[in-house]
Design a protein around this motif. Structure first.
Motif, PDB file in Angstrom:
ATOM      1  N   VAL A  29       0.834  -1.204   0.000  1.00 57.58           N
ATOM      2  CA  VAL A  29       0.000   0.000   0.000  1.00 57.58           C
ATOM      3  C   VAL A  29       0.868   1.254   0.000  1.00 57.58           C
ATOM      4  O   VAL A  29       0.587   2.230  -0.714  1.00 57.58           O
ATOM      5  CB  VAL A  29      -0.941  -0.001   1.226  1.00 57.58           C
ATOM      6  N   ILE A  30       1.939   1.242   0.785  1.00 53.98           N
ATOM      7  CA  ILE A  30       2.820   2.413   0.859  1.00 53.98           C
ATOM      8  C   ILE A  30       3.536   2.638  -0.471  1.00 53.98           C
ATOM      9  O   ILE A  30       3.633   3.766  -0.966  1.00 53.98           O
ATOM     10  CB  ILE A  30       3.834   2.236   1.998  1.00 53.98           C
ATOM     11  N   ALA A  31       4.055   1.566  -1.068  1.00 53.25           N
ATOM     12  CA  ALA A  31       4.765   1.693  -2.343  1.00 53.25           C
ATOM     13  C   ALA A  31       3.857   2.226  -3.435  1.00 53.25           C
ATOM     14  O   ALA A  31       4.235   3.121  -4.204  1.00 53.25           O
ATOM     15  CB  ALA A  31       5.353   0.343  -2.749  1.00 53.25           C
ATOM     16  N   ALA A  32       2.641   1.692  -3.517  1.00 50.20           N
ATOM     17  CA  ALA A  32       1.703   2.145  -4.543  1.00 50.20           C
ATOM     18  C   ALA A  32       1.185   3.546  -4.242  1.00 50.20           C
ATOM     19  O   ALA A  32       1.080   4.388  -5.141  1.00 50.20           O
ATOM     20  CB  ALA A  32       0.540   1.158  -4.651  1.00 50.20           C
ATOM     21  N   GLY A  33       0.865   3.799  -2.987  1.00 56.59           N
ATOM     22  CA  GLY A  33       0.360   5.119  -2.619  1.00 56.59           C
ATOM     23  C   GLY A  33       1.355   6.229  -2.857  1.00 56.59           C
ATOM     24  O   GLY A  33       0.973   7.378  -3.121  1.00 56.59           O
ATOM     25  N   GLY A  34       2.636   5.900  -2.815  1.00 56.85           N
ATOM     26  CA  GLY A  34       3.664   6.908  -3.055  1.00 56.85           C
ATOM     27  C   GLY A  34       3.665   7.447  -4.469  1.00 56.85           C
ATOM     28  O   GLY A  34       4.236   8.509  -4.733  1.00 56.85           O
ATOM     29  N   THR A  35       2.998   6.744  -5.390  1.00 56.13           N
ATOM     30  CA  THR A  35       2.970   7.199  -6.785  1.00 56.13           C
ATOM     31  C   THR A  35       1.855   8.196  -7.058  1.00 56.13           C
ATOM     32  O   THR A  35       1.771   8.745  -8.164  1.00 56.13           O
ATOM     33  CB  THR A  35       2.796   6.000  -7.737  1.00 56.13           C
ATOM     34  N   LEU A  36       0.987   8.449  -6.086  1.00 56.47           N
ATOM     35  CA  LEU A  36      -0.183   9.306  -6.328  1.00 56.47           C
ATOM     36  C   LEU A  36       0.151  10.788  -6.313  1.00 56.47           C
ATOM     37  O   LEU A  36      -0.461  11.581  -7.027  1.00 56.47           O
ATOM     38  CB  LEU A  36      -1.263   9.022  -5.273  1.00 56.47           C
ATOM     39  N   GLY A  37       1.122  11.173  -5.479  1.00 54.96           N
ATOM     40  CA  GLY A  37       1.372  12.596  -5.276  1.00 54.96           C
ATOM     41  C   GLY A  37       1.798  13.346  -6.519  1.00 54.96           C
ATOM     42  O   GLY A  37       1.492  14.529  -6.672  1.00 54.96           O
ATOM     43  N   ILE A  38       2.482  12.664  -7.432  1.00 58.80           N
ATOM     44  CA  ILE A  38       3.012  13.341  -8.622  1.00 58.80           C
ATOM     45  C   ILE A  38       1.913  13.659  -9.631  1.00 58.80           C
ATOM     46  O   ILE A  38       2.076  14.530 -10.482  1.00 58.80           O
ATOM     47  CB  ILE A  38       4.088  12.453  -9.280  1.00 58.80           C
ATOM     48  N   LEU A  39       0.764  12.979  -9.524  1.00 52.29           N
ATOM     49  CA  LEU A  39      -0.304  13.157 -10.496  1.00 52.29           C
ATOM     50  C   LEU A  39      -1.348  14.165 -10.042  1.00 52.29           C
ATOM     51  O   LEU A  39      -1.823  14.990 -10.826  1.00 52.29           O
ATOM     52  CB  LEU A  39      -0.969  11.807 -10.787  1.00 52.29           C
ATOM     53  N   ILE A  40      -1.717  14.092  -8.760  1.00 57.64           N
ATOM     54  CA  ILE A  40      -2.740  14.990  -8.241  1.00 57.64           C
ATOM     55  C   ILE A  40      -2.135  16.389  -8.085  1.00 57.64           C
ATOM     56  O   ILE A  40      -1.095  16.554  -7.458  1.00 57.64           O
ATOM     57  CB  ILE A  40      -3.287  14.471  -6.903  1.00 57.64           C
ATOM     58  N   PRO A  41      -2.754  17.412  -8.667  1.00 58.15           N
ATOM     59  CA  PRO A  41      -2.161  18.753  -8.690  1.00 58.15           C
ATOM     60  C   PRO A  41      -2.128  19.387  -7.303  1.00 58.15           C
ATOM     61  O   PRO A  41      -2.912  19.015  -6.429  1.00 58.15           O
ATOM     62  CB  PRO A  41      -3.105  19.520  -9.624  1.00 58.15           C
ATOM     63  N   PRO A  42      -1.218  20.373  -7.166  1.00 55.24           N
ATOM     64  CA  PRO A  42      -0.211  20.825  -8.139  1.00 55.24           C
ATOM     65  C   PRO A  42       1.007  19.901  -8.151  1.00 55.24           C
ATOM     66  O   PRO A  42       1.404  19.398  -7.114  1.00 55.24           O
ATOM     67  CB  PRO A  42       0.158  22.225  -7.646  1.00 55.24           C
ATOM     68  N   SER A  43       1.568  19.697  -9.341  1.00 56.29           N
ATOM     69  CA  SER A  43       2.666  18.757  -9.526  1.00 56.29           C
ATOM     70  C   SER A  43       3.832  19.455 -10.213  1.00 56.29           C
ATOM     71  O   SER A  43       3.661  20.058 -11.272  1.00 56.29           O
ATOM     72  CB  SER A  43       2.194  17.567 -10.379  1.00 56.29           C
ATOM     73  N   VAL A  44       5.015  19.361  -9.615  1.00 65.27           N
ATOM     74  CA  VAL A  44       6.199  19.983 -10.199  1.00 65.27           C
ATOM     75  C   VAL A  44       6.560  19.323 -11.522  1.00 65.27           C
ATOM     76  O   VAL A  44       6.939  19.989 -12.491  1.00 65.27           O
ATOM     77  CB  VAL A  44       7.390  19.906  -9.211  1.00 65.27           C
ATOM     78  N   ILE A 116      -6.616  25.421  -7.156  1.00 67.14           N
ATOM     79  CA  ILE A 116      -7.099  24.707  -8.338  1.00 67.14           C
ATOM     80  C   ILE A 116      -8.403  25.318  -8.844  1.00 67.14           C
ATOM     81  O   ILE A 116      -8.632  25.413 -10.057  1.00 67.14           O
ATOM     82  CB  ILE A 116      -7.293  23.212  -8.028  1.00 67.14           C
ATOM     83  N   GLY A 117      -9.269  25.751  -7.928  1.00 71.63           N
ATOM     84  CA  GLY A 117     -10.535  26.351  -8.343  1.00 71.63           C
ATOM     85  C   GLY A 117     -10.340  27.627  -9.137  1.00 71.63           C
ATOM     86  O   GLY A 117     -11.031  27.869 -10.135  1.00 71.63           O
ATOM     87  N   SER A 118      -9.387  28.478  -8.709  1.00 71.92           N
ATOM     88  CA  SER A 118      -9.136  29.724  -9.438  1.00 71.92           C
ATOM     89  C   SER A 118      -8.592  29.459 -10.833  1.00 71.92           C
ATOM     90  O   SER A 118      -8.884  30.184 -11.780  1.00 71.92           O
ATOM     91  CB  SER A 118      -8.172  30.607  -8.646  1.00 71.92           C
ATOM     92  N   ILE A 119      -7.798  28.391 -10.978  1.00 71.03           N
ATOM     93  CA  ILE A 119      -7.291  28.022 -12.304  1.00 71.03           C
ATOM     94  C   ILE A 119      -8.430  27.505 -13.175  1.00 71.03           C
ATOM     95  O   ILE A 119      -8.591  27.906 -14.327  1.00 71.03           O
ATOM     96  CB  ILE A 119      -6.177  26.960 -12.190  1.00 71.03           C
ATOM     97  N   TYR A 120      -9.236  26.607 -12.618  1.00 68.34           N
ATOM     98  CA  TYR A 120     -10.314  25.983 -13.389  1.00 68.34           C
ATOM     99  C   TYR A 120     -11.343  27.008 -13.852  1.00 68.34           C
ATOM    100  O   TYR A 120     -11.829  26.954 -14.993  1.00 68.34           O
ATOM    101  CB  TYR A 120     -10.995  24.913 -12.539  1.00 68.34           C
ATOM    102  N   LEU A 121     -11.692  27.953 -12.978  1.00 65.96           N
ATOM    103  CA  LEU A 121     -12.706  28.946 -13.310  1.00 65.96           C
ATOM    104  C   LEU A 121     -12.163  30.085 -14.164  1.00 65.96           C
ATOM    105  O   LEU A 121     -12.915  30.980 -14.561  1.00 65.96           O
ATOM    106  CB  LEU A 121     -13.323  29.520 -12.028  1.00 65.96           C
ATOM    107  N   GLY A 122     -10.866  30.085 -14.426  1.00 65.92           N
ATOM    108  CA  GLY A 122     -10.272  31.131 -15.245  1.00 65.92           C
ATOM    109  C   GLY A 122     -10.104  32.445 -14.514  1.00 65.92           C
ATOM    110  O   GLY A 122      -9.909  33.493 -15.138  1.00 65.92           O
TER     111      GLY A 122
END
Length: 314
Positions: A29-44, A116-122
């Protein structure tokens, strides 16, 4: 992802063992969960991809939301299906107490919604929304009494260090791109792949397989900087959406971090949880690898899952 896996191994693994979770379940669970942070914004990493391909970073951030939430839901389903007979019985909980506990994370939810909301709403660009996030964070910390003058200065210094590190990476990427332009490497590779006449999707599969293999031995940032300038012209030539491709590539690179025989996340966890063998960790992460492959196939077949939100942006 590697840093996340290392941190959560120190924090979450002892707690999961205290509640009698099996070693393979806890580390998987820890190994797989560690891959989530790079996808969910904001991502460097997504920001670097946007800079290198001249794409809208705001749209990339928004494009990562649905795949990120889908990953969380599929991971939860994986735990439920693959480990339902091995999970220890949980303590009964009261819904009212659970909702009350969520009140402690209101600040994080507010920050995410503001940025994220300010970006999405323009309402703001990615740079402007970052400024909104900084100011809002400072206000929340100050009102809570946790962000005094000294802490504010420390935060600014740490932000400066991070910015310098990112700009150093960007300078290297620019120099590397200049080298590729002189040698015409992207054009030659594009011509080679087009001459193979495999078709768009077989060529895409070949590129993703290459990224998957390289993801086992290279960091995600290194992958983006070294390989995107080479394969991006091919993707554009084949007619694929650059925003969609950015999300797909990030997912493929992250999958490589938990794929045997050289999953970097797995080895990092093994160096911290010395009592757990590599075979045990790989056994625990195997169901999540299958889940990630299924998610990747879904997003390739149905690009609208990625592109739905960006297309509704103001």
């Amino acid at each position: 992802s590697v840093a996340t896996a290392a941190t959560m191994t120190k924090i979450a693994y002892p707690e999961m063992r205290r509640f009698n979770y099996r070693d393979d379940v806890a580390t998987g669970v820890i190994a797989a969960g560690g891959t989530l942070g790079i996808l969910i914004p904001p991502s460097v990493v997504l920001a670097i991809y946007a800079y290198m391909t001249e794409q809208d970073v705001g749209r990339l951030f928004i494009a990562g939301i649905v795949p990120g939430l889908l990953a969380v839901l599929m991971y939860m389903a994986t735990v439920r299906i693959a480990y339902r007979r091995t999970l220890p019985p949980g303590e009964p909980f009261d819904l009212r107490e659970s909702l009350r506990a969520l009140s402690g994370v209101w600040a994080v939810a507010l920050l995410f919604a503001a940025i994220i909301g300010s970006i999405y709403l323009g309402l703001a660009t990615a740079t402007e929304s970052a400024s909104v996030g900084c100011v809002l964070t400072w206000l929340i910390g100050t009102l809570r009494g946790r962000l005094g003058w000294r802490a504010t200065m420390d935060s600014l210094i740490e932000a400066l260090r991070t910015s310098v590190a990112i700009y150093t990476i960007l300078i290297g990427a620019i120099l590397f791109g200049y080298f590729l332009a002189i040698t015409q490497t992207p054009q030659k590779i594009t011509g080679f792949l087009v001459a193979l006449d495999l078709g768009p999707f077989p060529t895409l599969a070949l590129i993703l397989l290459f990224f998957l293999v390289m993801g086992c031995i290279l960091d995600a940032m290194a992958m983006i900087i070294l390989l995107i300038p080479i394969v991006y012209p091919v993707i554009v030539h084949l007619g694929f959406d650059p925003i969609w491709f950015g999300i797909i590539i990030v997912m493929t690179v992250e999958l490589g971090l938990i794929t045997p025989p050289v999953g970097m996340n797995v080895y990092v966890i093994n160096t911290i949880a010395r009592n757990v063998s590599l075979a045990t960790i790989f056994r625990g992460v195997a169901p999540f690898v299958l889940t990630d492959i299924l998610r990747l196939i879904l997003l390739v077949i149905f690009p609208a899952i990625v592109l739905f939100l960006p297309r509704t942006m103001q």
